[in-house]
Structure formats: C-alpha cells, structure tokens
Design a protein around this motif. Structure first.
Motif, PDB file in Angstrom:
ATOM      1  N   HIS A 342       0.833  -1.203   0.000  1.00  0.00           N
ATOM      2  CA  HIS A 342       0.000   0.000   0.000  1.00  0.00           C
ATOM      3  C   HIS A 342       0.869   1.256   0.000  1.00  0.00           C
ATOM      4  O   HIS A 342       0.598   2.209  -0.750  1.00  0.00           O
ATOM      5  N   GLN A 345       2.217   2.274  -3.261  1.00  0.00           N
ATOM      6  CA  GLN A 345       1.311   2.766  -4.294  1.00  0.00           C
ATOM      7  C   GLN A 345       0.406   3.893  -3.818  1.00  0.00           C
ATOM      8  O   GLN A 345      -0.332   4.458  -4.641  1.00  0.00           O
ATOM      9  N   TYR A 346       0.453   4.217  -2.520  1.00  0.00           N
ATOM     10  CA  TYR A 346      -0.438   5.246  -2.000  1.00  0.00           C
ATOM     11  C   TYR A 346       0.363   6.298  -1.237  1.00  0.00           C
ATOM     12  O   TYR A 346       1.392   5.996  -0.635  1.00  0.00           O
ATOM     13  N   ASP A 347      -0.169   7.483  -1.261  1.00  0.00           N
ATOM     14  CA  ASP A 347       0.460   8.604  -0.575  1.00  0.00           C
ATOM     15  C   ASP A 347       0.224   8.459   0.928  1.00  0.00           C
ATOM     16  O   ASP A 347      -0.931   8.310   1.365  1.00  0.00           O
ATOM     17  N   ASP A 351      -3.497   9.131   1.786  1.00  0.00           N
ATOM     18  CA  ASP A 351      -3.932   7.760   1.453  1.00  0.00           C
ATOM     19  C   ASP A 351      -4.580   7.683   0.072  1.00  0.00           C
ATOM     20  O   ASP A 351      -5.376   6.792  -0.206  1.00  0.00           O
ATOM     21  N   LEU A 352      -4.192   8.623  -0.796  1.00  0.00           N
ATOM     22  CA  LEU A 352      -4.635   8.577  -2.189  1.00  0.00           C
ATOM     23  C   LEU A 352      -3.583   7.863  -3.029  1.00  0.00           C
ATOM     24  O   LEU A 352      -2.414   7.767  -2.642  1.00  0.00           O
ATOM     25  N   PRO A 353      -3.969   7.320  -4.187  1.00  0.00           N
ATOM     26  CA  PRO A 353      -2.977   6.724  -5.087  1.00  0.00           C
ATOM     27  C   PRO A 353      -1.855   7.708  -5.389  1.00  0.00           C
ATOM     28  O   PRO A 353      -2.101   8.909  -5.611  1.00  0.00           O
ATOM     29  N   ASN A 354      -0.609   7.194  -5.375  1.00  0.00           N
ATOM     30  CA  ASN A 354       0.524   8.062  -5.676  1.00  0.00           C
ATOM     31  C   ASN A 354       0.800   8.099  -7.177  1.00  0.00           C
ATOM     32  O   ASN A 354       0.040   7.551  -7.981  1.00  0.00           O
ATOM     33  N   GLY A 420      -5.854  10.891  -7.228  1.00  0.00           N
ATOM     34  CA  GLY A 420      -4.549  10.616  -6.650  1.00  0.00           C
ATOM     35  C   GLY A 420      -3.781  11.886  -6.355  1.00  0.00           C
ATOM     36  O   GLY A 420      -4.086  12.969  -6.882  1.00  0.00           O
TER      37      GLY A 420
END
Length: 777
Positions: A342, A345-347, A351-354, A420
């Motif tokens: 996670h 692939q996530y900020d 917690d948004l997609p990077n 994202g």
C-alpha cells in the motif's frame, strides 16, 4: 524401534532361555544321578550280601563237618552238604541277575572279571564239597585238615570280594564326578540367576531413569507446545483430531471439546479446491511431509492465512498412524506485506494513489477506452499559492490543508473514477467512460466551486484555498499515460497564466466547446427552475382515413436570453448530467394536464404520446412516477402512450419484459420507438406487451426510391401485422412516401407532410375536433 532396544530385548530373551535350559539340565542330571546312585548301591550291596551269605553257609558247613568228625550225632552228612549247597547257590546268585535272594536281585549283567572270580570261587566250593564228602564218608583219609581244605575257598571268596569292592569304588568315583558336574551346574545356575537379578535391577533402574527422562522430556515438550505461539494439531490416519495446544485454540477460536474427535476438515475455508488437498496428500505419502500456506476458517466464520507444516508419523510396522501439523498465523505477515504494498502505491499523507499507481490506472483506463471506443479525461489540479501557506503557517498546517482538500475531493467524484496525489500540492483525477470532452469541464467546474467554501483544519485554522485545473482527453491529446499527464500539466500551467482558479483544456478548441456546454447546462438548469420549457404537439394521422388520431408531445426550450437550441442538442446534455429525469417528470405531468384540459373542453382524440428517455429507464422509478402523474391529473391512462426506444429497454437487461408489463398494468399504451435502429430482438419483441411499432425516420427519408429502405420498411410492416401490432411511420414529408406506406398497410404516420410540431394553442385550433365533428367524422 531403535537398534539398541532390539539388542537389549534379544539379550534378555537369550539369558532367559539359557537359565531355563540350564535349570532343566540340572534337574535331569540330578534325577539321573539319583537313579545311578540307587543302581550303584543295588549293584554293589546285593553281590556283597550274597557273597556274605555264601561265606556264612560255607563256614556253617565247616563247623558242621568238624562236629561230625568229632562224632556229634546231632549233625549229619546231609546237613553239611546242604550248607555247602546253600553256599554254592548264594555264590551263583552273585553273577546270575535272575536269581533272587532275600527279595533282592541284580540290575545289570556282571562284568567278566567278576564272572571269572565267582567262577573260581564256585570251583573252590565244588572242590571243598568233594573233599568234605570224601573225608566224611571215607574216614580213612588222613593228613589233611579241614582248615587246609577250606583255605582255597577263603582265598577265592576274598578274590570275589576284592573284585566287588573295586567295581564299587569305580562306580562311586564316576558318580562323584557326576555329582561334581551337578554341583557346577547348580553353581552356574545360581550365578545366572544372580546375573539375571542384577540385570533386572540394572534394567529396572535404567528404565526408571529413562522413564523419568522421558517424563521430563514430555513435560518439557508439553510446556513448549503450550508456550509456543504456533498452533499444533495431532490427528490420526483418518484425520480425526486427537490433540491441540493452547495456541491452536487461540488462533482458531475453537474450544478443545469442540475439536477433539472432529475431522480436521472443519478448518477448510473453501478457498482451496480439491486438487490442492490431493497434492498435499500426495506429498505426505511420497515425502512424509508438506508445508505451504493454507486459508483456514475460524470459528467465527472468518478466513485466516496460516503457514502449515504437516508431517506423517509411522508406527512400528512402517504404516502412517498419525499426522502432526504446525500452524503459524500469517495474518500479520499479510498485513505487513499489504501495508508495504500500500505504501508503495499510496500517498502516506492523504492515502490517495501516488504517482506510480496513477500511471498504472491511467494506462489501464486507456486500454479499456481503446477497447470500448470511449474516452478518458485527466484533470491536473494544483493548489494556487500553496507555498505561501507553508511559509506563513508551517508545513504541518500545509499537510492538514492537503488532507482536507483530498477528503473534500473524494466526496465529489464517482466511484469508478480515480483521484490521486501526484506531487506536493498537485492532485490528478482520472475520469473514465467519457463520451464527450465537455463532461470533464462539468467536473472541473464542480471542483472549482468546491474551493469556494473555506477549509476548517483540525488544528483550528480556517483557510481559503483556490486551485487551477488542466485537462487532457484521450485520444485527442495523447495515446499514452505519460502524454496525457504531460498535456494536463501543461494545460494547468496555462490556467495559472490566464489568471488562476480556472480550468483549461490542453486543446483551445476543447476549452471553447467546454465553456459552451457549461453555458448550456446553466441555461437548462434555469429553464427547469423557472419554467423555460414548452410543449409542442405533432399530429398522428390515420393513413387509411386521414383522421387525426392524436399527437406526439415534443419538448422545446424557450428562446429567452440565448440562441435557439433544438432537442437534439439539449436532450443529450440533460441525459449526461441527470436533469432528464426532472424534465421527463415535468413533461409527463404537463402533457397529462393539457390532455385532461382538452377532454374537459370537449375535444376528442385517441391518444397523446410521450417519449421515455433511456436514462429515465436506467435510473428507475418510472412506473411509480407515471402512476402518480395519472392519479394527480386525472388523464385517462388508455389515451396515454409511452414511446420507448429499443436501446432504452435494453438498459433494464433481463428485467425489460417485467418492466414493460408493469407499465402496461397502469392501463397505458406502449410503443417501440425508432424500431430497426437498435437491437431488434424478435425474442424480446414477442414477449413485450406493446401496441405499436414506430419506423424510424431514417428509413422513410429515401422512400420510395431507395430499394433497401423500401424492402426494410415493408418487412417491418409485415412483421408488425403478423404480431398483431399497429405501425406508425415518422418523418413523412412527401405524398409519395404517404402513398407507399398506405399501399404497404402502414396504419399511422406523422411528419411535416401534415404539420411540424406546433404549440398546444395552434394544435387545438387546427387539429382537434369537437364532439360533434368527431361523431360525423
């Protein structure tokens, strides 16, 4: 079983057999020795006794002879000879076993030496007997005394005695050797018994020590099993659970009573198929062990990943008797792996997609759009003057603002879209299934409006923030994810240069088109709110009689504060943004109201038809809405007709037939609009409770010259006739088209040949008949 245990058992059994054999040998030898001693005594005492008797009788004969020679009248020659005869009989019995004497007999054949000495003794007796008889009967014999006569006899008896004593001594020596052997055997037996006892003591002591060590190991193992965090389960060969430890109960949530005796299959979750368990069983048979990840079902029904190591335990005969399985809970490992994945692939802040995941999802969206023939829009959102907030209030405050912006953006997007965080203050929104580039402008406008409200941060600060948005659209602005992101970023830069807090397309033409669409949407919204729509009516004409049967109601946008806009332009926009539902409700109510007013005024007509948008069908609630409208307006349902396109019906999928029957239950009429341009599924058409088919204007325009359209139109008319349906042709503009349709059996037409759609006042004046006119018509 170990080799040491086998060796010990063999030694023990060998010693036991030796003791038993030795004891038996000793008993046999002792019995035999006793018998030999008895035989020796008998074979020695009897001959000596018989020798003594023979001597006695010989001495008696000597005494009787002397008395006889002295003239003792009490002694006779016969008495002397009888004594000698008894001496001979006793002497012969020494070497004759069958001769019994005083109840005693010999048990064996005399030796040759004894036979010879006894023979000499008997010969001496015979000689004495002869001399005694001669001396007694021939008293003239002189010069020989009785002692001299008996001397050879005494010597002969002594010789026999010596032989008997020698044989007795030999037998005693032999028997003493046997006794010595018995003594040695008894001593050996006693020693073996002592050894066995000692060995038994040693084995008992060793067994106790080993048992203590075994018990200690068992206690240690039990404590280890109870103390370990890994679950342990023991089953028999039939996979019935025999034992579990505390960790296993903690992992699975079961109680020990619920598991003992149950099948281990109770843990199966259904996550693995039968082939998985067959492979596990094959590995256990082949290798004796198996390990791998297994998803187990816990008592509460949840599934939990476990790393399971199973080993087969064999009995003494080499057959599998038990299985031991060790369970290691993999939940935390999976959670850690999922967390690592996670974070990759996530900020971590929002917690948004990077950036990485945004690129992957955009590439996937492009592939799906290329396959489906749709578009993808990329919105690059950048906060305006975010650096000033960081500099003035600190990075912590800036992070709180970014978190709040992300939360608010997530609340404004569709589930199928992707939001994202692309960089520090940059967000990217991916919109899929885009049919018109202007759809992205609608979303961009909503996002910009979202920034009009202040952001209340968790630290108590209240901030106002703005954003600039750049838009790129696949396929026009790029074919790859990198190109679309690059172009959206460039469009965002242009938005900042043009004044900030606005959006810009990468293409200037798209920006203008988007602005035009946004203006139209605003105009349509105002029209709904302020009553800016009007209804027009186009006559429906009977081809056979020319009578006006009714009209199709068509909505128009009033020309106020803007250029004229036709339904072909504003209807798709309203379907895209959902306003079509509100418009459809207004149209149905307005048409029913107008129709009821005409009926109340005495005007007669068969029906009023209204189109139902595919979007209204998809969203649902049509049946309830129509029921309410009919009840509210009082318009007769049998005079109300709903026209639905084939594509609109397919929005309901397998429920289309049920949906049509629900509509029909209201008492209204149903027509299939634009027949021949959609799915045209005859299997569905036979099941639909429809009254009419409408031939689309695209098939009518080239009639009667276009043979293909002519043939298709004829086929549709014949199909409807065979199904018992009426047929309406729309878009009829020439008399030739009218005659062609009438000749083919078409029932009704509408089009500019009769009249274009007109306002209700003009339709009332030109086409509605009074009750009297209708009766004469």
């Amino acid at each position: 079983m170990t080799g040491e245990v086998v060796w010990r058992r063999l030694i023990g059994r060998g010693l036991l057999l030796a003791v038993v054999g030795l004891a038996a040998s000793v008993l046999l030898l002792m019995a035999w020795s006793s018998m030999r001693w008895d035989a020796a005594l008998r074979e020695s005492v009897v001959p000596l006794d018989r020798l003594a008797q023979s001597r006695y009788h010989a001495s008696e004969a000597q005494v009787f002879t002397e008395r006889l020679l002295r003239g003792d009248r009490s002694v006779s020659v016969e008495l002397v000879l009888a004594s000698l005869q008894r001496a001979r009989h006793a002497g012969r019995s020494i070497i004759e076993p069958e001769t019994a004497l005083a109840g005693m007999s010999l048990g064996r054949t005399p030796s040759e030496k004894l036979m010879r000495s006894v023979g000499e003794y008997l010969a001496a007796l015979d000689q004495v007997t002869a001399e005694v008889e001669t001396r007694v009967r021939l008293t003239a014999a002189e010069g020989l005394s009785l002692r001299q006569i008996h001397a050879p006899l005494q010597q002969a008896s002594l010789a026999v005695e010596r032989v008997l004593l020698a044989e007795l001594a030999h037998r005693r020596a032999t028997l003493r050797e046997i006794d010595m052997l018995n003594t040695l055997l008894v001593a050996a037996l006693a020693l073996l018994l002592i050894l066995l006892r000692y060995r038994a003591d040693v084995l008992e002591t060793t067994a106790k020590r080993e048992q203590e060590r075994s018990d200690q190991r068992i206690r240690l193992h039990a404590r280890a099993l109870e103390g370990t965090r890994d679950g342990v389960m023991v089953t028999d060969a039939a996979e019935r659970i025999l034992s579990v430890n505390r960790a296993f109960l903690n992992i699975t949530g079961y109680t020990e009573d619920a598991l003992i005796g149950a099948s281990s299959h109770v843990l199966r979750s259904g996550h693995h198929d039968a082939a998985f368990y067959r492979a596990m069983r094959a590995a256990l048979v082949r290798d004796g062990h198996w390990q791998g990840e297994v998803w187990c079902r816990l008592r509460n029904g949840e599934m939990c990943p476990q790393w399971v190591s199973v080993s087969a335990v064999d009995d003494d005969d080499g057959r599998t008797s038990h299985y031991v399985a060790v369970f290691t809970d993999m939940s935390q490992v999976h959670q850690f792996e999922a967390r690592v994945e996670h974070l990759a692939q996530y900020d971590p802040l929002t917690d948004l997609p990077n950036r990485l995941l945004i690129g992957h999802r955009l590439a996937h969206s492009i592939e799906a759009a290329r396959r489906d023939g749709t578009g993808v829009a990329v919105l690059f959102i950048d906060l305006d003057r975010f650096k000033h907030i960081n500099d003035a209030l600190g990075h912590d405050c800036g992070d709180l603002l970014l978190t709040e912006v992300a939360r608010r953006l997530q609340g404004r997007i569709r589930r199928e879209d992707t939001l994202g965080r692309y960089g520090a203050d940059e967000f990217v929104l991916l919109i899929e299934q885009v049919h018109d580039a202007s759809e992205a402008a609608t979303v961009a406008r909503d996002i910009l409006a979202m920034f009009n409200e202040p952001f209340a941060l968790s630290n108590g600060e209240v901030l106002y923030a703005k954003a600039s948005i750049g838009i790129s659209v696949y396929p026009g602005d790029g074919e790859t994810a990198a190109e679309l992101l690059r172009d959206a970023d460039a469009a965002m830069d242009r938005a900042k240069r043009d004044g900030r807090s606005i959006f810009r397309y990468y293409s200037e033409d798209l920006t203008r088109a988007a602005n035009t669409r946004l203006a139209l949407e605003s105009r349509l919204r105002r029209a709904l709110d302020e009553g800016g729509f009007r209804m027009h009516y186009q006559p429906l004409v009977c081809l056979r009689t020319g009578r006006i049967l009714g009209a199709e109601a068509l909505v128009r946008l009033a020309v106020t504060n803007g250029p004229p806009v036709g339904p072909g332009e504003f209807i798709p926009v309203m379907e895209d943004n959902g306003m079509i539902v509100e418009l459809g409700r207004w149209v149905q109510r307005e048409v029913c109201r107008q129709g009821k007013a005409w009926l109340d005024a005495g005007y007669q007509f068969d029906l009023l038809a209204v189109n139902l948008s595919p979007e209204e069908v998809r969203r649902g609630g049509v049946v309830e809405q129509l029921r309410d409208v009919l009840a509210e307006t009082g318009f007769p349902p049998e005079r109300f007709e709903i026209e639905i396109t084939e594509s609109g019906l397919m929005q309901r999928g397998e429920d289309a037939v049920e949906f049509m029957h629900q509509l029909k239950s209201l008492g209204i009429r149903l027509a299939i609009d634009d027949f021949g341009t959609g799915y045209s599924s005859l299997s569905y058409l036979k099941r639909f409770p429809v009254n009419k088919l409408k031939i689309d204007r695209s098939f009518i325009m080239a009639l009667p010259q276009d043979q293909s359209d002519a043939q298709l139109t004829t086929t549709i008319i014949e199909l409807a006739r065979n199904l018992g349906l009426r047929v309406l042709a729309e878009g009829v503009e020439t008399a030739e088209q009218q005659r062609f349709l009438a000749a083919r059996g078409c029932d009704v037409y509408q089009g500019y040949l009769c009249s274009p759609p007109v306002p209700p006042e003009r339709f009332e004046q030109a086409f509605l008949a009074s009750p009297r006119a209708a009766a004469t018509g």
